[in-house]
Design an enzyme around this catalytic site. Structure first.
Site, PDB file in Angstrom:
ATOM      1  N   ASP A 125      -5.078   0.786  -4.345  1.00 37.75           N
ATOM      2  CA  ASP A 125      -4.281   0.660  -3.122  1.00 37.75           C
ATOM      3  C   ASP A 125      -5.117  -0.018  -2.045  1.00 37.75           C
ATOM      4  O   ASP A 125      -5.351   0.543  -0.975  1.00 37.75           O
ATOM      5  CB  ASP A 125      -3.804   2.048  -2.674  1.00 37.75           C
ATOM      6  CG  ASP A 125      -2.868   1.979  -1.472  1.00 37.75           C
ATOM      7  OD1 ASP A 125      -2.181   0.962  -1.315  1.00 37.75           O
ATOM      8  OD2 ASP A 125      -2.850   2.942  -0.680  1.00 37.75           O
ATOM      9  N   ILE A 126      -5.581  -1.215  -2.361  1.00 40.95           N
ATOM     10  CA  ILE A 126      -6.346  -2.001  -1.396  1.00 40.95           C
ATOM     11  C   ILE A 126      -5.357  -2.892  -0.649  1.00 40.95           C
ATOM     12  O   ILE A 126      -4.726  -3.777  -1.220  1.00 40.95           O
ATOM     13  CB  ILE A 126      -7.428  -2.846  -2.105  1.00 40.95           C
ATOM     14  CG1 ILE A 126      -8.442  -1.909  -2.778  1.00 40.95           C
ATOM     15  CG2 ILE A 126      -8.123  -3.769  -1.110  1.00 40.95           C
ATOM     16  CD1 ILE A 126      -9.509  -2.631  -3.579  1.00 40.95           C
ATOM     17  N   GLU A 127      -5.226  -2.646   0.670  1.00 42.53           N
ATOM     18  CA  GLU A 127      -4.219  -3.317   1.478  1.00 42.53           C
ATOM     19  C   GLU A 127      -4.868  -4.104   2.615  1.00 42.53           C
ATOM     20  O   GLU A 127      -5.992  -3.840   3.026  1.00 42.53           O
ATOM     21  CB  GLU A 127      -3.224  -2.297   2.055  1.00 42.53           C
ATOM     22  CG  GLU A 127      -2.513  -1.456   1.005  1.00 42.53           C
ATOM     23  CD  GLU A 127      -1.544  -0.446   1.609  1.00 42.53           C
ATOM     24  OE1 GLU A 127      -0.993  -0.747   2.691  1.00 42.53           O
ATOM     25  OE2 GLU A 127      -1.346   0.621   1.010  1.00 42.53           O
ATOM     26  N   ASN A 128      -4.105  -5.080   3.102  1.00 35.10           N
ATOM     27  CA  ASN A 128      -4.480  -5.872   4.272  1.00 35.10           C
ATOM     28  C   ASN A 128      -5.645  -6.818   4.011  1.00 35.10           C
ATOM     29  O   ASN A 128      -6.274  -7.287   4.946  1.00 35.10           O
ATOM     30  CB  ASN A 128      -4.797  -4.982   5.481  1.00 35.10           C
ATOM     31  CG  ASN A 128      -4.824  -5.759   6.790  1.00 35.10           C
ATOM     32  OD1 ASN A 128      -4.061  -6.704   6.965  1.00 35.10           O
ATOM     33  ND2 ASN A 128      -5.718  -5.392   7.682  1.00 35.10           N
TER      34      ASN A 128
END
Length: 516
Positions: free
Chosen positions: A132-135
């Site tokens: 869940d690596i975001e942005n």
């Protein structure tokens, strides 16, 4: 090379080269992130779900300032063992918590990070990892893909690798949305978790968190690149609110906190039929607030998309924020059973048959009202659908008590035109009056042309002098409208919606025509 990667390559070759369809197998699954609260609240969050979960994604893995794995304080080996005892997989999610710099450091350090994740999975007997690596952005796309590829080549094939991706209904290939190579991520992972929410966001304009159009468009865009049996639809267990008159809003709030607020203050709550979301106007002491959020009805609308597109299952962000009552029915919803008042009902099979054949519907998304009386208006709708009569342009106004705006106007006029149901008195239809059993026997007798035995079936409360006796005898001899165990027919008893569903289910096998 791991089995997961080889299998997915075979599937991809099959789809691209031969045009074959790789179909989902087994039952749908239900997953849920756990983020808020300390480790002691994690078990409470699972306990509330009424055995509806297959996999939990707890917040155990973070990325530190050097791009290495950081084990959080919430990791609890007792919880992991307890979940395994219940048959629930524990797949922690690794997150940069929207910090772009941390995400990039983790991706740059992916050789070490992968090994650290694998060691932690083995050490704590975990069932895989959710990424869940975001942005991060399109500039990080290749590094992100390579990170997932390296995990797929290192983690045991029976351990889950899943990737959370942003909702992308517009197909953007730049910015945060551009960081995901959906096709390759699906090749190197078991599931793609579609975060189908944050249509409205903090600092943005008022609106739903996940309108049905936003969710469906996000699904169809993802399915251009990912097979449906790999997609898990994420559902928000939170809403957002704006204070009227303020220039900034969109703050997040859990569903259970929103429900508490609405019960505490004067509120106007409506289900918006366009977005299939809930909007509440709440009048507090310091001003008026607008809340957009999810309830049982809006969640059902989203789960229907899981069935429509035959997705692998659903997931949620995040457990513990929801109204616990949804778990009374959630597993049934996920298997396509949405009407909560017909579970285990004696007529449930016939009711589902009516819905499948588009002859009867529920009175709402959640309720069929099986024990309510069947009304004359409902009978008109059912009989015209049964006969396939569908004329759009009705100009007659036969009844003073049925206006053109009435929901069943067309069907009532058609029922009269084809001699199915007449008015009860001159220019009056009484659409909301109940239908009796003898009245329904009469209506159905007008439809069926099949031969039947004219042997009288004796009921203690039916005799030859009654106006309806011939009709009752015909329907009884054809085993369509039956009597009761006490040898009574009860001709004047009101017919219920469940009974009507059962009757029409029986009648479908007969050759039916109307009398002009």
């Amino acid at each position: 090379m791991k089995l997961r990667f080889i299998t997915n390559i075979i599937v991809l070759i099959c789809i691209l080269a031969m045009g074959c369809q790789y179909t989902a197998y087994g039952q749908r699954i239900n997953t849920g992130y756990i983020y808020f609260g300390d480790k002691y609240k994690y078990e409470d969050a699972v306990n509330n779900t009424n055995n509806s979960l297959d996999t939990v994604y707890p917040s155990y893995f973070d990325i530190d300032q050097d791009g290495n794995l950081k084990i959080t304080e919430t990791l609890d080996e007792d919880f992991i063992n307890d979940m395994h005892g219940r048959g629930i997989k524990v797949v922690p999610f690794i997150s940069n918590h929207w910090d772009r710099d941390l995400g990039r450091k983790g991706l740059a350090n992916r050789d070490n990070l992968v090994n650290q994740i694998v060691e932690a999975i083995e050490k704590y007997d975990l069932d895989g990892v959710n990424i869940d690596i975001e942005n991060v952005t399109d500039a990080d796309r290749d590094a992100y893909t390579d990170f997932v590829k390296m995990l797929s080549e290192t983690i045991d094939s029976y351990k889950e690798i899943s990737v959370a991706v942003a909702a992308n209904p517009n197909g953007w290939t730049y910015g945060w949305h551009g960081s995901y190579d959906y096709e390759k991520l699906a090749l190197y992972s078991d599931y793609i978790f579609l975060m189908a929410y944050d249509e409205s966001y903090i600092g943005g304009p008022e609106g739903p968190v996940a309108s049905i159009q936003f969710v469906e468009n996000s699904i169809t865009e993802l399915l251009k690149y990912v097979d449906n049996d790999k997609v898990i639809l994420g559902i928000p267990f939170y809403g957002r609110y704006w204070k009227v008159g303020d220039s900034y809003g969109g703050y997040g709030a859990s569903l259970n906190r929103i429900e508490e607020t609405i019960s505490k203050y004067p509120s106007d709550v409506v289900f918006d039929n366009i977005s299939k979301s809930v909007k509440a106007t709440v009048y507090k002491d310091d001003g008026t607030y607008i809340y957009w959020y999810e309830n049982e009805e809006s969640i059902i609308e989203k789960i229907k998309l899981v069935e429509k597109y035959d997705l692998k299952g659903s997931g949620s962000w995040s457990l513990g924020q929801e109204d616990k009552s949804i778990w009374n029915y959630y597993s049934r919803w996920l298997e396509g059973e949405y009407l909560v008042d017909i579970y285990d009902h004696w007529a449930s099979d016939s009711i589902y048959s009516m819905i499948d054949n588009e002859i009867m519907n529920g009175v709402s998304n959640m309720y069929f009202a099986p024990n309510d009386n069947l009304t004359r208006a409902q009978a008109a709708v059912i009989l015209t659908r049964l006969l396939g009569i569908d004329e759009e342009y009705i100009t007659s106004d036969s009844f003073d008590d049925v206006s053109k705006n009435y929901w069943a106007y067309n069907e009532i006029e058609l029922a009269k035109k084809y001699g199915l149901i007449n008015g009860k008195e001159e220019n009056k239809f009484y659409p909301n009056d109940p239908i009796t059993r003898e009245e329904m026997a009469t209506m159905l007798s007008r439809l069926i042309k099949d031969d039947y035995s004219d042997d009288n079936i004796e009921f203690n409360d039916v005799n030859d002098d009654m106006w309806s006796s011939d009709y009752i005898n015909k329907m009884s001899s054809m085993n369509i409208l039956k009597g009761y165990e006490d040898d009574m027919f009860y001709p004047n008893r009101n017919l219920t919606r469940a009974e009507m569903a059962t009757i029409v289910d029986r009648i479908l096998k007969y050759n039916i025509k109307y009398k002009k």
